[in-house]
Design a protein around this motif. Structure first.
Motif, PDB file in Angstrom:
ATOM      1  N   TYR A 622     -45.209  28.506  22.553  1.00  0.00           N
ATOM      2  CA  TYR A 622     -45.110  27.255  21.810  1.00  0.00           C
ATOM      3  C   TYR A 622     -46.397  26.453  21.968  1.00  0.00           C
ATOM      4  CZ  TYR A 622     -40.068  28.028  21.439  1.00  0.00           C
ATOM      5  OH  TYR A 622     -38.826  28.539  21.150  1.00  0.00           O
ATOM      6  N   GLN A 623     -46.917  25.950  20.870  1.00  0.00           N
ATOM      7  CA  GLN A 623     -48.033  25.017  20.923  1.00  0.00           C
ATOM      8  C   GLN A 623     -47.478  23.618  20.689  1.00  0.00           C
ATOM      9  OE1 GLN A 623     -51.205  25.704  18.113  1.00  0.00           O
ATOM     10  NE2 GLN A 623     -52.359  23.896  18.740  1.00  0.00           N
ATOM     11  N   ARG A 624     -47.420  22.847  21.762  1.00  0.00           N
ATOM     12  CA  ARG A 624     -46.886  21.488  21.639  1.00  0.00           C
ATOM     13  C   ARG A 624     -47.963  20.572  21.060  1.00  0.00           C
ATOM     14  NH1 ARG A 624     -44.888  20.866  26.384  1.00  0.00           N
ATOM     15  NH2 ARG A 624     -42.653  20.798  25.977  1.00  0.00           N
ATOM     16  N   LEU A 625     -47.644  19.870  19.992  1.00  0.00           N
ATOM     17  CA  LEU A 625     -48.601  19.008  19.308  1.00  0.00           C
ATOM     18  C   LEU A 625     -48.423  17.555  19.743  1.00  0.00           C
ATOM     19  CD1 LEU A 625     -48.470  20.412  15.640  1.00  0.00           C
ATOM     20  CD2 LEU A 625     -49.923  21.134  17.547  1.00  0.00           C
ATOM     21  N   GLN A 626     -49.548  16.893  19.944  1.00  0.00           N
ATOM     22  CA  GLN A 626     -49.567  15.462  20.217  1.00  0.00           C
ATOM     23  C   GLN A 626     -49.999  14.760  18.939  1.00  0.00           C
ATOM     24  OE1 GLN A 626     -48.493  14.201  23.082  1.00  0.00           O
ATOM     25  NE2 GLN A 626     -48.230  16.209  24.050  1.00  0.00           N
ATOM     26  N   SER A 690     -39.073  13.788  19.074  1.00  0.00           N
ATOM     27  CA  SER A 690     -39.228  13.876  20.526  1.00  0.00           C
ATOM     28  C   SER A 690     -40.257  14.929  20.905  1.00  0.00           C
ATOM     29  CB  SER A 690     -37.887  14.198  21.194  1.00  0.00           C
ATOM     30  OG  SER A 690     -37.361  15.429  20.714  1.00  0.00           O
ATOM     31  N   GLU A 691     -40.257  16.054  20.196  1.00  0.00           N
ATOM     32  CA  GLU A 691     -41.225  17.118  20.427  1.00  0.00           C
ATOM     33  C   GLU A 691     -41.585  17.739  19.085  1.00  0.00           C
ATOM     34  OE1 GLU A 691     -42.486  17.767  23.315  1.00  0.00           O
ATOM     35  OE2 GLU A 691     -41.049  17.012  24.811  1.00  0.00           O
ATOM     36  N   ILE A 692     -42.855  18.153  18.955  1.00  0.00           N
ATOM     37  CA  ILE A 692     -43.308  18.859  17.754  1.00  0.00           C
ATOM     38  C   ILE A 692     -43.999  20.135  18.209  1.00  0.00           C
ATOM     39  CG2 ILE A 692     -44.749  18.759  15.687  1.00  0.00           C
ATOM     40  CD1 ILE A 692     -44.502  15.741  15.740  1.00  0.00           C
ATOM     41  N   TYR A 693     -43.547  21.275  17.684  1.00  0.00           N
ATOM     42  CA  TYR A 693     -44.080  22.569  18.095  1.00  0.00           C
ATOM     43  C   TYR A 693     -44.615  23.334  16.891  1.00  0.00           C
ATOM     44  CZ  TYR A 693     -41.347  21.679  22.323  1.00  0.00           C
ATOM     45  OH  TYR A 693     -40.815  21.122  23.456  1.00  0.00           O
ATOM     46  N   LEU A 694     -45.700  24.045  17.142  1.00  0.00           N
ATOM     47  CA  LEU A 694     -46.260  24.974  16.162  1.00  0.00           C
ATOM     48  C   LEU A 694     -46.148  26.360  16.770  1.00  0.00           C
ATOM     49  CD1 LEU A 694     -47.680  24.759  13.368  1.00  0.00           C
ATOM     50  CD2 LEU A 694     -49.861  24.857  14.594  1.00  0.00           C
ATOM     51  N   MET A 695     -45.636  27.329  15.985  1.00  0.00           N
ATOM     52  CA  MET A 695     -45.368  28.639  16.583  1.00  0.00           C
ATOM     53  C   MET A 695     -45.493  29.758  15.554  1.00  0.00           C
ATOM     54  SD  MET A 695     -41.241  28.092  16.869  1.00  0.00           S
ATOM     55  CE  MET A 695     -41.505  26.346  17.186  1.00  0.00           C
ATOM     56  N   GLU A 696     -45.704  30.960  16.094  1.00  0.00           N
ATOM     57  CA  GLU A 696     -45.739  32.147  15.248  1.00  0.00           C
ATOM     58  C   GLU A 696     -44.315  32.582  14.914  1.00  0.00           C
ATOM     59  OE1 GLU A 696     -48.646  35.220  16.318  1.00  0.00           O
ATOM     60  OE2 GLU A 696     -49.311  33.880  17.928  1.00  0.00           O
TER      61      GLU A 696
END
Length: 740
Positions: A622-626, A690-696
């Motif tokens: 998971y790539q957590r985005l700020q 609350s959280e934003i994720y970028l994923m394959e």
């Protein structure tokens, strides 16, 4: 009688000299007393700093406590505490039915006995129930000490464990200080102890809440080295033998504490070499070696070589964290080596190793070089320390955990330089300022006690230098709990929802804590994660098929690690058996997801994606985005821009879908392109993120993502029994084998 003071009688001179300082200050024991006081102050600094950590915790209970229970700063602490509780309460047995489920259960042991008997063509022998163990040595020394200390803390094992850290974290300062005193450099050992106990690599491992073996892993080797030095330098036979026996006893205790007999072998060899170098006779040396072996334990010495070989295999060729390319062979299948995903095995760049000791690495190099030169100059007396020093040098080549063994020698070298500088300055000062009349020197209030003043200056220099070096260590560090309070609180719900005979299927990191808190069995934990079971568990989480997870759980819950070994005739035969679907659990199984697994998913994926043919893996996570703003359907994040209208990430990478998960239950999916990444928004309500994720795609489609973060599960196979967004989620596996 002449009034000229130069003609005073020797009795008058002595009388005047005696009047310069009280008689007790002129005692020949005074240098030793000064040393003992200074050494205890150094140890007291260690105790006080760790006690202040506990006070900081008490001042912020919402961050560090759950109810009356202080949390831990290592995931291994619950392991030692559970054994301490069971030993104290008389409930410690020869088989642990809560670990590596189902291997410790009575029904599984009976099943294995029947399988072995069937293969041998014999009748299965009855399997006796677990035996209750009461001997102190049945449990690790750490657990025994916590159990013995708990009555002083109203039975609170967790608080007793914290105080064990407070009292023992800097205990190695004492033998190291004595070692320096023995060599004529008393402050070298003490400065080595202070820098060693507060260097970041050790202090993090021996701070409040870190109830683990690291707190005494420097103490025992240095204590053994000190006894070896005394044995080699002793003039009388009885003292040679006494110190050798104590050296062996210290190593025996160390094996009880840490279970690594390789240290026994190292200490024995230094004793052997030391006795030869110091020219001890065979009449002295052979009984000394025999006493060492007797008190250390012959079996510990004999197994020392294998322990060293295992150590080299684990640490000398360790790869990068989150890669599983080293191999663990369970013939004929080669499984990924989980050891490479453990953070303590990470390697620090050589240029940064000494920066983990002192923030200004120049001082680290100066201290290290000074100790090396000192060791060359006084090599016979330094030999007992060389195995520990060599272990510290592994910090340059292998795991960062070995840097803590290097730090005391950096401080020791700086202490040697400080001692030399103070002595030279003191001699120069005396030569410049002494009265010309030598008779007057003896009656002078300072020069008449020059040796005492020199001793005082030595210790003033020690504590003065410590005020300079202390800010370069991690002395201000206050650790946080390894399991956040909100996650730990969910364990109470798990205990309530999972029946006593149920088992919890989750990633290994929280295994010890879950068992300690809930008294429920787990499939894996921090002491069993290196086996092939971990691969199949990882595979079940990263798979996009919940049926695959069901079959893996069924096999592991009924056949365990023993089944993997039994069917491991070839890769195809093993996988065919695991995925056959004919195995079902005998007892209730619950799949438990926790928030920490998001950050650990890349390590989990690296293990579960292992290819048995190519012996390679891939890493996805998971790539957590700020993110700072959403304007005109363009999401602006730190280092990433997502155009939701065009479906592009940073203007180039295609965005396949936009996913909104509200409370982990209601999912809205907007398909943008036929391929590419997925942007997943975790929302407590329809207006907040609350959280934003970028994923394959492989991550988005995984059982972990679908079941845990999105709440998509096969209702024919699983039943959701607990959900605390976004902290934890618990599912019950419906598929059970009917009991006869």
């Amino acid at each position: 009688m002449s009034t000229n003071p130069h003609n005073e009688s020797s009795e008058q001179v002595k009388s005047n000299s005696a009047q310069s300082l009280p008689e007790w200050l002129q005692s020949p024991w005074m240098p030793k007393l000064l040393f003992i006081v200074a050494l205890l102050i150094c140890y007291g600094i260690s105790v006080n700093v760790r006690y202040q950590q506990l006070e900081t915790w008490r001042a912020n209970p919402q961050q560090f406590f759950v109810g009356e229970q202080p949390l831990m700063t290592t995931l291994d602490a619950p392991y030692w505490l559970r054994w301490a509780k069971e030993y104290r309460d008389g409930e410690y047995f020869s088989y642990d039915d809560k670990r590596s489920y189902p291997s410790g259960t009575q029904w599984f042991r009976e099943q294995q006995a029947q399988i072995v008997a069937s293969e041998n063509g014999t009748q299965a022998e009855p399997v006796s129930p677990p035996e209750r163990l009461t001997s102190p040595t049945a449990v690790p020394l750490l657990s025994f000490l916590v159990a013995m200390m708990s009555p002083f803390f109203a039975g609170n094992l967790y608080l007793a464990g914290h105080w064990l850290v407070i009292l023992s974290g800097g205990l190695f300062i004492l033998p190291l200080g004595l070692y320096g005193w023995r060599l004529g450099y008393p402050i070298a050992g003490m400065l080595g102890g202070l820098i060693g106990t507060f260097c970041s690599e050790y202090f993090v491992r021996a701070s409040i809440g870190r109830i683990d073996t690291d707190m005494l892993n420097i103490f025992f080797p240095i204590l053994g080295a000190y006894f070896v030095l005394l044995a080699c330098q002793a003039k009388q036979e009885r003292w040679v033998w006494t110190w050798a026996a104590l050296a062996g006893l210290s190593m025996n205790l160390f094996v009880w504490w840490y279970g690594k007999p390789g240290f026994v072998l190292g200490c024995f060899l230094t004793l052997l070499v030391g006795l030869i170098i110091w020219k001890s006779s065979a009449r002295q040396g052979l009984p000394a070696l025999g006493l060492f072996v007797f008190f250390a334990g012959p079996s510990n010495l004999l197994s020392g070589l294998g322990s060293v070989q295992g150590f080299l295999g684990n640490y000398l060729f360790v790869g990068a964290v989150n890669e599983a390319q080293a191999q663990e062979v369970v013939n004929p299948v080669t499984f990924p080596n989980v050891f490479n995903t453990i953070s303590e095995a990470a390697k620090v760049p050589m240029s940064e190793v000494l920066q983990q000791v002192l923030s200004e690495p120049t001082w680290g190099w100066i201290g290290l070089i000074a100790f090396a030169l000192f060791a060359i100059r006084y090599w016979p007396a330094v030999i007992p320390l060389l195995p520990i020093f060599a272990l510290g040098l592994f910090g340059f080549q292998s795991s960062r955990r070995f840097i803590m063994f290097l730090a005391p020698f950096v401080g020791f070298g700086l202490g040697v330089l400080l001692t030399i500088a103070i002595r030279l300055a003191w001699e120069w000062l005396r030569s410049r300022l002494e009265p010309e009349d030598p008779t007057a020197v003896q009656s002078h209030p300072v020069w008449g006690n020059a040796n005492l003043v020199g001793q005082v200056l030595i210790y003033v220099g020690l504590f003065g230098s410590w005020t300079f070096f202390a800010p370069q260590t991690a002395i201000s560090y206050v650790p946080g709990p390894s399991i956040p309070p909100p996650v730990y609180q969910t364990f109470e719900q798990v205990e309530r929802l999972v029946p006593e005979n149920g088992a919890i299927y989750t990633w290994w990191d929280y295994g010890y804590a879950i068992t300690d808190k809930t008294e429920r069995a787990v499939f894996n934990d921090g002491g069993a994660q290196l086996g092939p079971t971990t691969y199949f568990m990882a595979r079940s989480f990263i798979s996009s098929e919940q049926e695959e997870m069901r079959r893996i759980i069924g096999f592991l819950a009924s056949q365990g690690a023993a089944g993997i070994n039994r069917f491991n005739k070839s890769k195809d035969s093993l996988l065919r058996e695991v995925y056959s679907g004919k195995y079902k659990p005998r007892e209730p199984i619950y799949v438990f997801y926790t928030y920490d697994m998001i950050g650990k998913y890349s390590a989990l994926f690296s293990i579960g994606s292992w290819n048995f043919d190519t012996l390679k893996n891939s890493v996805k996570g998971y790539q957590r985005l700020q993110c700072s703003k959403l304007e005109n359907q363009v999401l602006t994040c730190q280092g990433v821009t997502v155009d939701l209208k065009e479906g592009l990430v940073n203007g180039q990478i295609p965005l396949r879908r936009l996913v909104q998960s509200i409370q982990g239950r209601e999912t809205k999916i907007q398909e943008l392109k036929s391929e590419g990444l997925s942007l997943q928004l975790m929302m407590p309500n329809e207006r907040q993120f609350s959280e934003i994720y970028l994923m394959e795609e492989a991550v988005w489609a995984s059982n972990f993502n679908q079941m845990y973060l999105l709440g998509n599960y096969d209702k024919e196979v699983f039943e959701e029994v607990f959900h605390a967004f976004p902290i934890a989620r618990l599912y019950r596996l419906k598929d059970l084998e009917p009991l006869e």
